[in-house]
Enzyme design. Structure first.
Site, mmCIF file in Angstrom:
data_model
loop_
_atom_site.group_PDB
_atom_site.id
_atom_site.type_symbol
_atom_site.label_atom_id
_atom_site.label_comp_id
_atom_site.label_asym_id
_atom_site.label_seq_id
_atom_site.Cartn_x
_atom_site.Cartn_y
_atom_site.Cartn_z
ATOM 1 N N HIS A 20 0.830 -1.198 0.000
ATOM 2 C CA HIS A 20 0.000 0.000 0.000
ATOM 3 C C HIS A 20 0.869 1.254 0.000
ATOM 4 O O HIS A 20 1.777 1.393 0.811
ATOM 5 C CB HIS A 20 -0.928 -0.011 1.225
ATOM 6 C CG HIS A 20 -1.911 1.095 1.235
ATOM 7 N ND1 HIS A 20 -2.301 1.704 2.393
ATOM 8 C CD2 HIS A 20 -2.590 1.715 0.233
ATOM 9 C CE1 HIS A 20 -3.181 2.653 2.104
ATOM 10 N NE2 HIS A 20 -3.373 2.683 0.808
ATOM 11 N N PHE A 120 5.950 14.050 -22.154
ATOM 12 C CA PHE A 120 5.322 13.968 -20.834
ATOM 13 C C PHE A 120 4.398 12.757 -20.675
ATOM 14 O O PHE A 120 3.432 12.791 -19.923
ATOM 15 C CB PHE A 120 4.598 15.280 -20.481
ATOM 16 C CG PHE A 120 5.517 16.465 -20.560
ATOM 17 C CD1 PHE A 120 6.470 16.670 -19.579
ATOM 18 C CD2 PHE A 120 5.461 17.337 -21.638
ATOM 19 C CE1 PHE A 120 7.350 17.741 -19.653
ATOM 20 C CE2 PHE A 120 6.343 18.411 -21.725
ATOM 21 C CZ PHE A 120 7.288 18.606 -20.723
#
Length: 131
Positions: A20, A120
């Site tokens: 997590h 990008f």
């Protein structure tokens, strides 16, 4: 031999090891990867494989709660931003300067380099939980 899912052994290993809030980067062929970050290089030739192909496959196995994208994508590659939003419709997107995204790759467990050659086309995926 593995029958389904990600067949690349390095990507499969990294995804299986994610906890997590761990980070995994996926990006274009020109992204500089910090020396301390594992680079999994899939680039074969121009746009092979593409950023979106790799992102979709990784998301079949990785729970994602947040994604970090370069602020510059809004003006310099809006189509790729739209692709990201479609692929991750219910995931929070945080925009950060591209220079910061490149520095943040130091925190990532790995970076998957694609053959993508549009500006990008990079994300950092923050893993979620499935329960």
């Amino acid at each position: 031999m593995k029958k389904t899912g990600i067949l690349n052994s390095n990507i499969s290993r990294v995804v299986a090891d994610m906890g997590h809030m761990d980070w995994l980067g996926i990006g274009d062929a020109g992204t500089p990867v910090p020396p301390e970050t594992e680079k999994i290089d899939l680039a074969v030739s121009t746009n092979l494989p593409s950023f979106t192909q790799v992102l979709k496959e990784v998301l079949k196995e990785l729970a994602v709660q947040k994604v970090y994208v370069a602020e510059e994508i809004k003006k310099q590659n809006p189509q790729q931003l739209e692709n990201i939003k479609v692929i991750l419709p219910n995931v929070e997107i945080e925009f950060i300067p591209h220079s910061e995204l490149k520095q943040d790759l130091r925190r990532a467990k790995a970076f998957i380099r694609t053959g993508e050659e549009t500006p990008f086309s990079n994300v950092i995926l923050e893993s979620g939980v499935i329960f």
